[in-house]
Motif scaffolding. Structure first.
Motif, PDB file in Angstrom:
ATOM      1  N   ALA A 110      59.013  23.337  23.014  1.00  0.00           N
ATOM      2  CA  ALA A 110      58.717  24.027  24.284  1.00  0.00           C
ATOM      3  C   ALA A 110      58.766  25.532  24.110  1.00  0.00           C
ATOM      4  O   ALA A 110      57.899  26.246  24.641  1.00  0.00           O
ATOM      5  N   GLU A 114      55.461  27.566  24.872  1.00  0.00           N
ATOM      6  CA  GLU A 114      55.507  28.482  26.010  1.00  0.00           C
ATOM      7  C   GLU A 114      55.405  29.938  25.561  1.00  0.00           C
ATOM      8  O   GLU A 114      54.854  30.775  26.277  1.00  0.00           O
ATOM      9  N   LYS A 130      59.629  26.117  32.267  1.00  0.00           N
ATOM     10  CA  LYS A 130      59.266  24.995  31.394  1.00  0.00           C
ATOM     11  C   LYS A 130      60.230  24.868  30.220  1.00  0.00           C
ATOM     12  O   LYS A 130      60.584  23.759  29.810  1.00  0.00           O
ATOM     13  N   VAL A 131      60.669  25.982  29.657  1.00  0.00           N
ATOM     14  CA  VAL A 131      61.649  25.919  28.570  1.00  0.00           C
ATOM     15  C   VAL A 131      62.969  25.379  29.100  1.00  0.00           C
ATOM     16  O   VAL A 131      63.610  24.522  28.467  1.00  0.00           O
ATOM     17  N   ALA A 134      62.788  21.649  29.541  1.00  0.00           N
ATOM     18  CA  ALA A 134      62.934  20.951  28.257  1.00  0.00           C
ATOM     19  C   ALA A 134      64.398  20.897  27.850  1.00  0.00           C
ATOM     20  O   ALA A 134      64.884  19.864  27.368  1.00  0.00           O
TER      21      ALA A 134
END
Length: 139
Positions: A110, A114, A130-131, A134
């Motif tokens: 990720a 990203e 998003k990180v 994850a």
């Protein structure tokens, strides 16, 4: 164009503060550097002696001046003998954000994906979300 540039043809600088940021920028860092010596090797005592010698301040100073490798010794980092090319990196170490080295593969994937999206213009908040998602999935 020259094949090899002299080490004096560049400099380093710290991260700039983002517009509207409430925090000072910090360089991310992963704790520790290491060397492993196999105790079953042919010469473990000599290998240990070499690693100890290699990490002494005198040798780190040579590596900083000749090879432009940032020393890990705090006294050398704070000293005035740091080449200009390493000054920005050395300043970044003082306020470094120490990051865990225990990221799971999904998180590493990720971060890489990203980071690429960020370079291509993705919004920072979306990338961070998003990180973080994850990381939350794997912890």
């Amino acid at each position: 164009m020259r094949g090899i540039w002299p080490a004096e043809d560049y400099f380093s600088t710290g991260l700039p503060k983002a517009p509207g940021s409430v925090h000072e920028p910090r360089s991310p860092g992963v704790p520790g550097k290491g060397a492993v010596i196999n105790p079953r090797g042919d010469h473990p005592e000599q290998a240990l002696a070499f690693v100890k010698w290699l990490t002494e301040p005198a040798q780190q100073a040579v590596f900083a001046k000749v090879a432009r490798i940032l020393p890990s010794n705090p006294e050398l980092l704070a000293g005035e003998d740091i080449p200009d090319q390493l000054a920005g990196f050395a300043a970044g170490v003082k306020g470094m954000q120490v990051m865990s080295t225990t990221f799971k593969p999904d998180v590493i994937t990720a971060i890489k994906a990203e980071s690429q999206r960020l370079v291509l213009g993705a919004m920072v908040d979306d990338v961070l979300a998003k990180v973080q998602a994850a990381q939350d999935r794997t912890s």
